[in-house]
Enzyme design. Structure first.
Site, short mmCIF file in Angstrom:
data_model
loop_
_atom_site.label_atom_id
_atom_site.label_comp_id
_atom_site.label_asym_id
_atom_site.label_seq_id
_atom_site.Cartn_x
_atom_site.Cartn_y
_atom_site.Cartn_z
N HIS A 1 0.83 -1.21 0.00
CA HIS A 1 0.00 0.00 0.00
C HIS A 1 0.86 1.26 0.00
CE1 HIS A 1 -2.99 -2.98 1.09
NE2 HIS A 1 -3.92 -2.09 0.84
N PRO A 2 0.38 2.31 -0.66
CA PRO A 2 1.14 3.57 -0.71
C PRO A 2 0.95 4.40 0.55
CG PRO A 2 -0.92 3.83 -1.90
CD PRO A 2 -0.87 2.38 -1.44
N ALA B 1 -8.28 6.76 -6.82
CA ALA B 1 -9.68 7.16 -6.63
C ALA B 1 -10.01 7.31 -5.15
CB ALA B 1 -10.61 6.15 -7.28
N GLN C 1 -7.92 8.01 -2.58
CA GLN C 1 -7.28 9.19 -2.01
C GLN C 1 -7.94 10.47 -2.52
OE1 GLN C 1 -3.15 9.49 -1.29
NE2 GLN C 1 -2.78 7.29 -1.23
N SER D 1 -6.36 3.02 -5.62
CA SER D 1 -5.78 3.89 -4.59
C SER D 1 -5.93 5.36 -4.96
CB SER D 1 -4.29 3.56 -4.39
OG SER D 1 -4.14 2.36 -3.67
N VAL E 1 -9.67 5.24 3.69
CA VAL E 1 -9.90 6.68 3.61
C VAL E 1 -11.35 7.03 3.27
CG1 VAL E 1 -7.51 7.26 3.06
CG2 VAL E 1 -9.12 6.79 1.21
#
Length: 294
Positions: free
Chosen positions: A69-70, A88, A90, A86, A125
């Site tokens: 994961h970033p 979309a 964030q 990811s 998120v």
């Protein structure tokens, strides 16, 4: 594009894995293991098989899943390219358009977290606002590594459940969405208030507050669609503003000049992203009340 569960049950092993490869970030091995348990009777059963693959995986594979994961709001990683999922996710919480102060705050907490644990901070998120993510950072930083690794896996599973809900359709749905709604009752006339302008704003401490919805009440004093629906209601603080002065003036109600109540703003907080929070307004030209509904 979502696929029907019947299609996923009937397709080849490779097609199944390709369709669900990134439900868990850069980890197609989870879809590969789940494919062996077909056919699935529902989406919940499919997700349970994928989660079981994670739960039963050896520690080194679970850590590889975490490290896939970033970091959140990382300019360097964005420049290098995130997965579509990811990116979309964030963007949905505004991590692509942070103020300088917000970028500095995220860089500071990302660095502190990686320095202590050696892996990226992970949170679902879509269940949060920017402010609540920063509070979650602070809450989790004192954890020990084992506790935080399990918390990360739990958050990864929440992310995956939302991705699967968007990627597959069947006879059932995963319980991943909440709802925020309102209605306005004109207690001066004893009827629903139709035609009241409403604005919902997500508040931000460091950056710019964000307008989430603008709408008008219908004949039932409600909105045609939930203010937030079909997704989690992000944890955070909101303001809901009602244009009651224009409403009463349009109905010929005698008002002071300027009116005693023109725009009514209710500030409230959301803590249960998958719940139903109802924030109604009971109003006259001279008074109002609200309560927490569901």
């Amino acid at each position: 594009m979502s696929k029907a569960l019947a299609e996923l049950n009937a397709c080849s092993h490779d097609e199944f894995v390709a369709a669900l490869a990134n439900i868990f970030e850069h980890s197609p091995w989870i879809a590969e293991q789940a494919a062996r348990n077909r056919p699935f009777a529902g989406i919940a059963e499919l997700f349970a098989a994928m989660k079981a693959a994670v739960d039963q995986a050896p520690a080194e594979l679970r850590m590889a899943l975490i490290n896939a994961h970033p970091d959140l709001a990382s300019k360097t990683q964005r420049a290098a390219g995130l997965t579509a999922e990811s990116n979309a996710e964030q963007n949905s919480v505004g991590l692509d358009r942070l103020s300088d102060a917000e970028y500095e705050a995220f860089e500071r907490v990302n660095s502190a977290y990686r320095s202590k644990f050696g892996f990226p901070y992970i949170v679902c998120v879509r269940r949060h606002t920017k402010d609540s993510i920063l509070r979650d950072f602070a809450r989790r930083l004192p954890n020990d590594p084992a506790t935080e690794a399990q918390t990360s896996i739990d958050e990864i599973c929440r992310i995956a459940a939302l991705r699967l809900d968007q990627s597959a359709t069947g006879g059932d749905r995963l319980a991943v969405s909440g709802r925020l709604s309102t209605h306005v009752l004109d207690t001066n006339s004893g009827r629903p208030a139709a035609g009241v302008a409403i604005e919902l704003v997500e508040l931000a401490e460091l950056g710019v507050s964000r307008v989430v919805a603008r709408t008008t009440t219908n004949a039932d004093g409600r909105t045609d669609a939930p203010l937030i629906g079909g997704r989690p209601v992000p944890i955070g603080t909101y303001e809901l503003t009602f244009g009651v002065g224009e409403y009463f003036a349009a109905r010929g109600v005698p008002l002071a000049d300027p009116p005693f109540l023109d725009r009514i703003t209710l500030r409230f907080a959301v803590s249960e992203p998958e719940g139903h929070l109802h924030v109604p307004l009971l109003v006259t030209p001279w008074s109002y009340a609200t309560y927490r509904g569901s």
